[in-house]
Write an enzyme that holds these catalytic residues in place. Structure first.
Site, PDB file in Angstrom:
ATOM      1  N   ALA A 143       0.830  -1.206   0.000  1.00  9.91           N
ATOM      2  CA  ALA A 143       0.000   0.000   0.000  1.00  9.91           C
ATOM      3  C   ALA A 143       0.864   1.255   0.000  1.00  9.91           C
ATOM      4  CB  ALA A 143      -0.939   0.000   1.200  1.00  9.91           C
ATOM      5  N   TYR A 144       1.841   1.308   0.898  1.00 12.86           N
ATOM      6  CA  TYR A 144       2.693   2.496   0.985  1.00 12.86           C
ATOM      7  C   TYR A 144       3.500   2.694  -0.294  1.00 12.86           C
ATOM      8  CZ  TYR A 144       6.373   5.652   2.596  1.00 12.86           C
ATOM      9  OH  TYR A 144       7.246   6.702   2.711  1.00 12.86           O
TER      10      TYR A 144
END
Length: 267
Positions: A143-144
């Site tokens: 996600a990051y």
């Protein structure tokens, strides 16, 4: 007097950059969610504090327009953001959405407020803190890393849009930096050894990560060097890792890095 607008100035790279630019005689608009956390920034000559929460579109518009009415902004430094880490399937949906609201949508909305200003004045610099994770994929960064690649994509697209107007657009790329960078979600669950080896790789034999003051110096360079360049790794360690990645075929690097993080021979 030149002016820089900084998001996420309450700590880390943003705070160091605010102090450095102020020390060099710039006017600094230092923004943060809670201005009570400004500390000594509130006492520095040339520093103006403004509240800015990247998840609040109305406040983004109000704060950016207020700054543009008061100052002829020369540099926008998109620095605010945080991370979440964990096996992809275990990242909660609400945390993924919160991350993108801040790191991606909030950064984009701030940038939109400044683009007409820079185009009209036919000059300026837009800096955005992305991440080595936006260049090199890392486990538990599904996600990051995706959020930071989105930022990187914005930077590269804007480079082409704004160069005809004399506006420079650049990415500040930290690797590991010794800050209080927030990771409210940090799930290991079966990746303990992988995380340890990844940390060792990012440290490159050093006992700790580089200080944010080193990154602030690179931000200063990017804001003032006038170079037609997009990517600026923000410390010598990250520069080494970035250079290694871009020098290798992506498939060769994939095999090389997999061997490192899983403790297997590289072949």
């Amino acid at each position: 007097m030149k002016t820089i607008f900084i998001t996420g100035a309450s700590s880390g790279i943003g705070r160091e950059a605010a102090q450095l630019f102020a020390a060099n005689g710039w006017q600094v608009v230092a923004t943060m969610r809670n201005t009570a956390k400004a500390g000594e920034l509130a006492e520095l000559q040339g520093v103006t504090l403004m509240a800015l929460d990247l998840t609040n579109p109305e406040q983004i518009r109000e704060t950016c327009q207020k700054a543009l009415e008061q100052f002829d902004i020369d540099v926008l430094f998109n620095n605010a953001g945080y991370g979440i880490m964990g096996p992809f399937e275990k990242l909660p949906e609400n945390e993924i959405r919160k991350l993108f609201d801040t790191d991606v949508i909030g950064t984009m909305l701030v940038t939109q407020q400044f683009v007409p200003h820079f185009k009209q004045r036919h000059g300026g610099v837009i800096l955005t803190t992305t991440s080595l994770a936006g260049i090199v994929a890392l486990p538990r960064d599904g996600a990051y890393g995706a959020a930071k690649r989105a930022q990187q994509g914005m930077v590269e697209s804007l480079y082409y849009e704004l160069k005809p107007f004399g506006v420079q657009v650049k990415a500040m790329i930290p690797g590991g930096t010794k800050t209080n960078f927030q990771t409210p979600v940090n799930i290991l669950d079966g990746y303990e050894d992988v995380a340890r080896r990844q940390r060792e790789y990012l440290l490159q034999g050093n006992s700790d990560f580089p200080e944010p003051a080193e990154a602030a110096q690179v931000v200063w360079t990017a804001a003032t060097d006038g170079e037609d360049r997009i990517n600026y790794p923000t410390d010598s360690v990250c520069q080494k890792l970035y250079d290694q990645y871009v020098s290798m075929n992506v498939e060769d690097f994939k095999r090389y890095f997999y061997g490192i993080i899983y403790g297997e021979k590289q072949g």
